[in-house]
Design a protein around this motif. Structure first.
Motif, PDB file in Angstrom:
ATOM      1  N   ARG A   1      59.797  67.069  11.571  1.00 49.30           N
ATOM      2  CA  ARG A   1      59.632  66.203  10.394  1.00 49.30           C
ATOM      3  C   ARG A   1      59.052  66.976   9.212  1.00 49.30           C
ATOM      4  O   ARG A   1      59.400  66.727   8.059  1.00 49.30           O
ATOM      5  N   PHE A   2      58.103  67.865   9.511  1.00 46.07           N
ATOM      6  CA  PHE A   2      57.396  68.585   8.456  1.00 46.07           C
ATOM      7  C   PHE A   2      57.946  69.999   8.252  1.00 46.07           C
ATOM      8  O   PHE A   2      57.336  70.800   7.549  1.00 46.07           O
ATOM      9  N   SER A   3      59.095  70.313   8.871  1.00 42.57           N
ATOM     10  CA  SER A   3      59.634  71.667   8.809  1.00 42.57           C
ATOM     11  C   SER A   3      60.488  71.932   7.582  1.00 42.57           C
ATOM     12  O   SER A   3      60.775  73.091   7.284  1.00 42.57           O
ATOM     13  N   TRP A   4      60.919  70.876   6.896  1.00 41.71           N
ATOM     14  CA  TRP A   4      61.769  71.124   5.741  1.00 41.71           C
ATOM     15  C   TRP A   4      61.474  70.105   4.636  1.00 41.71           C
ATOM     16  O   TRP A   4      62.197  69.132   4.433  1.00 41.71           O
ATOM     17  N   PRO A   5      60.384  70.339   3.861  1.00 44.42           N
ATOM     18  CA  PRO A   5      60.046  69.421   2.758  1.00 44.42           C
ATOM     19  C   PRO A   5      60.835  69.760   1.498  1.00 44.42           C
ATOM     20  O   PRO A   5      60.289  69.775   0.391  1.00 44.42           O
ATOM     21  N   GLY A   6      62.127  70.050   1.661  1.00 47.86           N
ATOM     22  CA  GLY A   6      62.896  70.656   0.592  1.00 47.86           C
ATOM     23  C   GLY A   6      62.722  72.167   0.691  1.00 47.86           C
ATOM     24  O   GLY A   6      62.070  72.678   1.601  1.00 47.86           O
ATOM     25  N   THR A   7      63.319  72.896  -0.231  1.00 53.71           N
ATOM     26  CA  THR A   7      63.201  74.354  -0.195  1.00 53.71           C
ATOM     27  C   THR A   7      61.747  74.764  -0.418  1.00 53.71           C
ATOM     28  O   THR A   7      61.107  74.312  -1.373  1.00 53.71           O
ATOM     29  N   PHE A   8      61.225  75.602   0.470  1.00 53.87           N
ATOM     30  CA  PHE A   8      59.827  76.028   0.373  1.00 53.87           C
ATOM     31  C   PHE A   8      59.692  77.410   0.982  1.00 53.87           C
ATOM     32  O   PHE A   8      60.651  77.959   1.537  1.00 53.87           O
TER      33      PHE A   8
END
Length: 374
Positions: free
Chosen positions: A249-256
């Motif tokens: 869930r927290f692995s892809w907060p948009g490109t980061f």
């Protein structure tokens, strides 16, 4: 400055750093690992930022859970403590009949986040003032009883407060809110790598924190832990928002930039070396020396002995302003956190790390003595 230890860090020569607790400090070893990882990612972004990334982040999250003694299924890495707090506050159910209690020594952005959430839901927010200096758990609980009538849904507390550097009596506060029918939300920003997170996390329902303060990793890296009854989701709705797996869930907060999280293994390894060599114990001894010296020069402690964290201490400086203290320290090339307390008092916070030594301590205490004697 401890010349042997300072070789581990990129600190500028001549600078005395006592503000480690604000931003942490990446070690040269971890910086090098971060550069290696960035080159690897840029060699094939489609591969290294795709499905492979979730697997690597899961492994790093498991490493952090292991060193902190947490259940990895209940924990995830995230951007920072603020984003983890936003996820928790946005996820917990609030309504017009809800009551949230926040202490006035909590971090200002966390207090503000609860204000916004309660205003949106029509919930009641009660801010309770903490007596400074904090002398007893009994006094704090009595104040909560006086200022908070009736049931409580959530109590927001820091394990270690930020500006006042108080190690709060979390077990007693957990019992208090449970007796009021509510849940404890714990801010552990100053805990990982500094204090142990005990089994059950002091009875907390959800915890947010920061890993780049006391582990020598790149910044930013945060963590989130929750009990099974709390279905916490990121504040931003991303591609993985609906995943049943907390880490994903927290692995892809948009490109980061995932590199700080991917460096956690390297940071934990170096931190464990410092622990085994007794360097972290030396930091605690130096903090105790700073405590005694500051009081001898006229400062007042923010809390009794039982509430003082191992490597983070805060003091009340009477008769001076934060600006006067900041100017005096800055001019002497000394970095420490200085600010205003909830009641308007001038606070100075010192954090000790492995690059500090008694010469650093002499520099900062004598400078404060000069300021207080003017």
């Amino acid at each position: 400055m401890n010349l042997a230890a300072v070789e581990d860090f990129p600190l500028r020569a001549g600078l005395t750093q006592f503000n480690h607790a604000s931003y942490g400090l990446s070690s040269l070893r971890v910086i090098a690992e971060g550069e290696r990882l960035r080159r690897q990612i840029e060699s094939d972004p489609n591969l290294h930022l795709g499905a492979e990334l979730t697997q690597r982040l899961t492994a790093q999250s498991a490493s952090v859970a292991e060193v902190l003694g947490l259940d990895s299924a209940r924990m995830t890495l995230c951007a920072n403590a603020t984003s983890a707090a936003a996820a928790i506050i946005a996820s917990v159910p609030l309504g017009a009949s809800s009551t949230v209690v926040v202490l006035d020594v909590e971090y200002s952005s966390i207090r503000r986040a609860w204000e916004v959430a309660c205003a949106k839901a029509g919930a009641r927010l009660i801010t309770v003032s903490v007596p400074i200096p904090l002398e007893s758990t009994t006094a704090l609980l009595a104040r909560l009883d006086r200022q908070v009538p009736g049931p409580v849904d959530y109590l927001q507390v820091s394990a270690i407060t930020s500006s006042t550097a108080i190690q709060m009596p979390i077990p007693a506060l957990s019992v208090w809110v449970e007796q009021r029918g509510g849940h404890l939300i714990l801010d552990a920003a100053h805990v990982p790598g500094h204090l142990p997170l005990p089994p059950g996390l002091w009875g907390a329902a959800a915890v947010f924190g920061t890993l780049h303060k006391w582990f020598p990793t790149l910044r930013p890296v945060g963590l989130l832990w929750r009990t099974p009854e709390f279905d916490i989701r990121p504040a931003e709705v991303s591609l993985t928002w609906d995943s049943p797996d907390l880490v994903e869930r927290f692995s892809w907060p948009g490109t980061f930039d995932p590199v700080p999280r991917l460096c956690m293994d390297a940071a934990i390894g170096q931190w464990r070396e410092w622990q085994a060599d007794g360097r972290l114990d030396d930091c605690e001894a130096l903090a105790d020396m700073a405590d005694r010296a500051m009081v001898d020069f006229g400062a007042r402690r923010t809390a009794a002995t039982e509430f003082r964290p191992p490597r983070l201490r805060s003091f009340i400086l009477d008769g001076v302003t934060p600006l006067q203290v900041k100017d005096a320290l800055h001019g002497a090339e000394i970095r420490a956190w200085v600010g205003q307390g909830a009641s308007g008092e001038c606070l100075l916070r010192l954090s000790t790390h492995i690059y500090n030594d008694e010469n650093d301590l002499d520099r900062v205490t004598h400078r404060i003595q000069e300021v207080l004697s003017r």
